[in-house]
Scaffold this active site. Structure first.
Site, mmCIF file in Angstrom:
data_model
loop_
_atom_site.group_PDB
_atom_site.id
_atom_site.type_symbol
_atom_site.label_atom_id
_atom_site.label_comp_id
_atom_site.label_asym_id
_atom_site.label_seq_id
_atom_site.Cartn_x
_atom_site.Cartn_y
_atom_site.Cartn_z
ATOM 1 N N ASP A 124 0.857 -1.178 0.000
ATOM 2 C CA ASP A 124 0.000 0.000 0.000
ATOM 3 C C ASP A 124 0.895 1.230 0.000
ATOM 4 O O ASP A 124 1.947 1.233 0.631
ATOM 5 C CB ASP A 124 -0.881 0.022 1.251
ATOM 6 C CG ASP A 124 -1.994 1.050 1.152
ATOM 7 O OD1 ASP A 124 -3.097 0.692 0.713
ATOM 8 O OD2 ASP A 124 -1.746 2.229 1.483
ATOM 9 N N ARG A 169 1.476 12.311 7.619
ATOM 10 C CA ARG A 169 2.325 13.407 8.089
ATOM 11 C C ARG A 169 3.450 12.833 8.939
ATOM 12 O O ARG A 169 3.238 12.017 9.841
ATOM 13 C CB ARG A 169 1.520 14.491 8.796
ATOM 14 C CG ARG A 169 0.968 14.167 10.139
ATOM 15 C CD ARG A 169 0.342 15.446 10.776
ATOM 16 N NE ARG A 169 0.146 15.249 12.185
ATOM 17 C CZ ARG A 169 -1.049 15.148 12.785
ATOM 18 N NH1 ARG A 169 -2.153 15.243 12.089
ATOM 19 N NH2 ARG A 169 -1.123 14.951 14.089
ATOM 20 N N GLU A 223 -1.848 1.250 -4.587
ATOM 21 C CA GLU A 223 -2.231 2.449 -5.344
ATOM 22 C C GLU A 223 -1.147 2.914 -6.322
ATOM 23 O O GLU A 223 -1.412 3.775 -7.172
ATOM 24 C CB GLU A 223 -2.598 3.591 -4.385
ATOM 25 C CG GLU A 223 -3.916 3.391 -3.627
ATOM 26 C CD GLU A 223 -3.736 2.694 -2.282
ATOM 27 O OE1 GLU A 223 -2.604 2.250 -1.986
ATOM 28 O OE2 GLU A 223 -4.731 2.589 -1.535
ATOM 29 N N GLU A 226 -3.306 21.925 8.642
ATOM 30 C CA GLU A 226 -3.987 20.806 7.985
ATOM 31 C C GLU A 226 -4.985 21.336 6.955
ATOM 32 O O GLU A 226 -5.339 22.510 6.952
ATOM 33 C CB GLU A 226 -4.725 19.958 9.029
ATOM 34 C CG GLU A 226 -3.792 19.233 9.990
ATOM 35 C CD GLU A 226 -3.229 17.919 9.430
ATOM 36 O OE1 GLU A 226 -3.354 17.678 8.212
ATOM 37 O OE2 GLU A 226 -2.672 17.156 10.226
HETATM 38 MN MN MN Z 1 -4.819 1.896 0.399
#
Ligand code: MN
Length: 495
Positions: A164, A169, A232, A288
């Site tokens: 993955d 952060r 991804e 953020e």
């Molecule tokens: Mn994922």
């Protein structure tokens, strides 16, 4: 045909050829608060407090304390720029990404020496110091410390070996230590770290910084679109029509992105949690995406760093959390997820979807919905419910008709002013899990909220009821080609 983008450098070369898309400076800049302070004025946009604006990406070539390195910021802080980098029209990005997720191209091992390992620093060398090796900016004077904001964290599940990639952060905590924040119960690498902890093991991890923008966008997909086990990096492979190339890390059993500018190799340590601001005691993490500086977590996991490798004269890449860059990275994958789910459930109705800047790409979506037959009435609200399922952190959905430009928030608010009645077209769904960084999702804000992070999702249905469409025809102008009245040079290439 646009220049082929395969890494950060080729992306920056492409931007340099486009008018007004890249600004470079040799003026010395302090990475502590100054660099982000400059870019706030130049091009941050998004949910940053005004004055700010959408502007060019920027490269700082003279970063105090980091001779030989540069820092690039805001590469993706414009939808137009993202479109250029992915060779796509801005309004087609969500649909293109949706197609890419459905046809993943798995990464492969690179041949030959990886560019990211041109220079190698091992943590067992006496002068090893992350603070000196990585020009990570401290975004504001109140940040917990220097942050790596665009690190592609790559790890494998201890049980399945499935990979993955996710952006987390990361704050430098010591000469060979980083903190990593996992949103509780949400992200995949967090689940891998938890499983490794159950097994009493360290989780090997690589953090690749400064990569092809296709990787940065692809890595922001979340479940259910990319469930645990979906690497991804294969979205980027599909976007580029060629696989992402990986290399073997030198000090941990993990892979990294071969053409990255920097790679940090390390291990997530089990049964250790640290305070994110243990060195600065500011109480804050960093700015953020909702536009506020987030609180420091006391539940950060610890990464023990084993090595930093980088290219010769590396380019550190960073972003401002609340900038338009986050809108691009989070919002476009969200658009793709919503489009994919609604299109599957009711093909042909959803014309387009936009996760606008005001929501940081995550809180607000505009769905452009076409009702073609009487039985489509009501389906627009069903589409909104599906969108909430496609991306659980969405809070507000605006529904507009096909004659409203969903990418133009003035047009969306026009629809709200002339096609919306507050008492009957506002649909509220209270008591639903939303995003923890929304400060209004808190019992202190409203007694209706049971716990932090639970909130009210709302649909604003600004569509015309199907049986009333005749009364809502927008003023019709003569259709013509205006080019002969437009002076050459004022309107692009028209002549
Ligand atoms: Mn994922």
């Amino acid at each position: 045909m646009a220049k082929k983008v395969r890494d950060l450098r080729s992306a920056l070369e492409l931007l340099a050829e486009l008018p007004g898309q890249l600004l470079e400076t040799d003026v010395e800049v302090e990475p502590m608060a100054q660099l982000s302070g400059v870019y706030r004025y130049v091009g941050a946009g998004g949910t940053v407090k005004r004055p700010t604006k959408e502007g060019p990406a920027m490269i700082f070539h003279n970063v105090k304390g980091h001779p030989g390195a540069s820092v690039a910021i805001g590469v993706l802080a414009s939808r137009k720029r993202v479109a250029a980098l992915l060779d796509c029209k801005p309004e087609e990005l969500g649909k293109m990404l949706c197609r890419s997720v459905e046809k993943p191209v798995l990464p492969v091992m690179c041949q030959g020496d990886p560019a990211c390992q041109q220079v190698v620093h091992r943590a067992d060398e006496p002068d090893f110091d992350l603070y000196k090796l990585v020009p990570a900016p401290t975004n504001t004077p109140y940040d917990a410390g220097p942050y790596i904001t665009l690190g592609m964290c790559y790890a494998a599940h201890p049980d399945t070996g499935a990979h993955d990639v996710t952006i987390h952060r990361l704050c430098i905590q010591g000469k060979d230590e980083l903190s990593i924040f996992f949103t509780p119960g949400a992200r995949h690498i967090g689940a891998m770290a938890e499983r490794a902890e159950q097994l009493g093991r360290r989780l090997p991890i690589s953090i690749s910084i400064g990569v092809d923008p296709a990787i940065e966008i692809g890595s922001c997909f979340e479940p259910p679109t990319t469930p645990l086990g979906y690497d991804e990096l294969s979205v980027a492979g599909a976007l580029r029509g060629e696989p992402v190339e990986l290399c073997r890390c030198l000090t941990v059993d993990e892979l990294a992105i071969a053409n990255a500018e920097y790679v940090i190799e390390g291990e997530v340590i089990p049964n250790v949690r640290i305070k994110e601001d243990q060195n600065s005691h500011t109480g804050f993490a960093m700015p953020e995406f909702p536009g506020y500086t987030g609180p420091a977590s006391d539940q950060c996991w610890l990464i023990k760093v084993k090595a930093v490798t980088h290219r010769v004269n590396p380019i550190m890449q960073t972003c401002i959390g609340p900038s338009e860059e986050h809108v691009s990275m989070a919002g476009i994958p969200t658009e793709a997820s919503i489009y994919g789910m609604v299109e599957k459930a009711m093909p042909g109705r959803l014309q387009n979807v936009y996760c606008c800047s005001a929501g940081g790409g995550k809180y607000m979506a505009v769905l452009q919905f076409k009702k073609s037959v009487a039985s489509d009435e009501g389906r627009q609200r069903q589409a909104a419910l599906l969108a909430f399922s496609a991306f659980s952190e969405l809070k507000h959905i605006f529904l507009v008709d096909e004659d409203v430009d969903c990418f133009d928030m003035n047009d969306v608010l026009w629809a709200m002013n002339t096609r919306f009645q507050g008492d009957v077209d506002t649909i509220t769904i209270p008591g639903v899990r939303c995003h923890p960084l929304d400060p209004s999702n808190d019992p202190d804000f409203s007694p209706s909220i049971r716990d932090h992070g639970i909130a009210c999702k709302t649909i604003f249905d600004c569509t015309v009821p199907f049986d009333q469409k005749d009364r809502f025809v927008r003023a019709r102008f003569m259709e013509l080609d205006p080019s002969q009245w437009v002076k050459q040079g004022n309107e692009g290439k028209n002549s």
